[in-house]
Design an enzyme around this catalytic site. Structure first.
Site, short mmCIF file in Angstrom:
data_model
loop_
_atom_site.label_atom_id
_atom_site.label_comp_id
_atom_site.label_asym_id
_atom_site.label_seq_id
_atom_site.Cartn_x
_atom_site.Cartn_y
_atom_site.Cartn_z
CG ASP A 1 -0.38 -0.37 2.59
OD1 ASP A 1 1.08 -0.26 2.52
OD2 ASP A 1 -1.01 -0.81 3.63
CG ASN B 1 -8.39 -1.37 12.15
OD1 ASN B 1 -7.82 -1.92 11.55
ND2 ASN B 1 -8.93 -0.25 11.53
CG HIS C 1 -5.44 -2.04 8.80
ND1 HIS C 1 -5.54 -0.70 8.94
CD2 HIS C 1 -4.29 -2.31 9.22
CE1 HIS C 1 -4.30 -0.21 9.39
NE2 HIS C 1 -3.45 -1.33 9.57
CD GLU D 1 -8.47 1.24 7.89
OE1 GLU D 1 -8.24 0.24 8.62
OE2 GLU D 1 -7.98 2.24 8.10
P1 PGA Z 1 2.43 -1.60 12.80
O1 PGA Z 1 1.36 -1.18 11.66
O2 PGA Z 1 3.37 -2.57 12.19
O3 PGA Z 1 3.08 -0.01 12.81
O4 PGA Z 1 1.75 -1.80 14.19
C1 PGA Z 1 0.87 -2.52 11.20
C2 PGA Z 1 -0.48 -2.19 10.40
O5 PGA Z 1 -1.30 -1.37 10.60
O6 PGA Z 1 -0.63 -2.82 9.28
#
Ligand code: PGA
Length: 241
Positions: free
Chosen positions: A67, A136, A138, A143
């Site tokens: 992404d 959450n 994702h 999302e």
């Molecule tokens: P993080 O993000 O590794 O910074 O916790 C993970 C994500 O949001 O996919």
């Protein structure tokens, strides 16, 4: 699904790096699906060490990132283009022409997303997809929603993601509101999937995603249906599972 509980962050990072390294050794022309975020930084450090010690050769490797924020220039310090150069691409011998990140600088979302999906298809698909997981649930920037997006698409970030990611920006107002992300369908087509998570803040979502019902309101839960998934978490993230 293989669920591996690593001792700590360093152990999680080394075990995850070993899995990616094994794919590169088995197929020097492999297609890696890569992720950004705090979680994979340690495993990228390990891959860089493997390159520096002559263990790994990235010269034939192709990569596709999950992404990118919509509207950020490739040189913006919070762009995922920049993150990948800093943590991996500039430190190993991967050919920059073989590295792919959705083009967040292209305001034409439909064209940018279609081109990305087509580039993955033209490369023959992804051999191993690395994923972090959001609080959450994702994966990529998919999302929680009423359904699972099939293809690379432009998404509105939720308030929880904007707040979580604001730690990396000067203020919450600077966090982009949208992103281009591989779809859940794109991710599920990868031949192998590797999920990493660490810290107590991820314990509840690790439990819900991998041991709860499969639902688009917890996007990562769909991974329970993938035939070749390895989840590597540290003891804190495994605490509720
Ligand atoms: P993080 O993000 O590794 O910074 O916790 C993970 C994500 O949001 O996919």
């Amino acid at each position: 699904m293989e669920f591996v509980v690593a001792k700590d962050y360093a152990d999680m990072s080394r075990q995850a790096a070993d899995l990616i390294a094994a794919c590169i050794k088995e197929n020097p022309n492999c297609k890696l699906g890569l992720a950004t975020g705090s979680t994979p930084e340690g495993l990228y450090d390990e891959l860089v060490v493997d390159f520096e010690t002559g263990e790994l050769d990235f010269s034939g490797v192709t990569s596709f990132n999950l992404d990118e924020y919509r509207g950020l220039d490739h040189d913006h310090e919070q762009s995922y283009h920049y993150f990948m150069r800093k943590h991996l691409f500039d430190a190993v011998n991967i050919d920059p022409a073989n590295t792919h990140v959705p083009d967040g600088s292209n305001p034409d979302a439909a064209t940018a997303c279609r081109a990305y999906e087509e580039a993955i298809r033209a490369a023959g698909g992804i051999d191993i997809q690395l994923l972090g997981i959001g609080h959450n649930g994702h994966i990529g920037f998919n999302e929680p929603a009423a359904d699972f997006p099939k293809y690379t698409n432009c998404v509105d970030l939720t308030e929880s993601t904007i707040n979580a990611n604001s730690r990396l920006f000067d203020s919450v107002e600077e966090v982009p509101l949208q992103a281009y992300t591989m779809g859940i369908g794109t991710i599920m087509k990868a031949r192998k999937i590797l999920v990493v998570a660490n810290g107590s803040g991820k314990a509840a979502i690790v439990r819900d995603a991998f041991f709860g019902p499969v639902t688009p309101f917890v996007p990562a839960s769909i991974l329970q249906f993938h035939p070749d998934v390895t989840v590597i978490v540290d003891e804190q993230a495994a605490a509720l599972s």
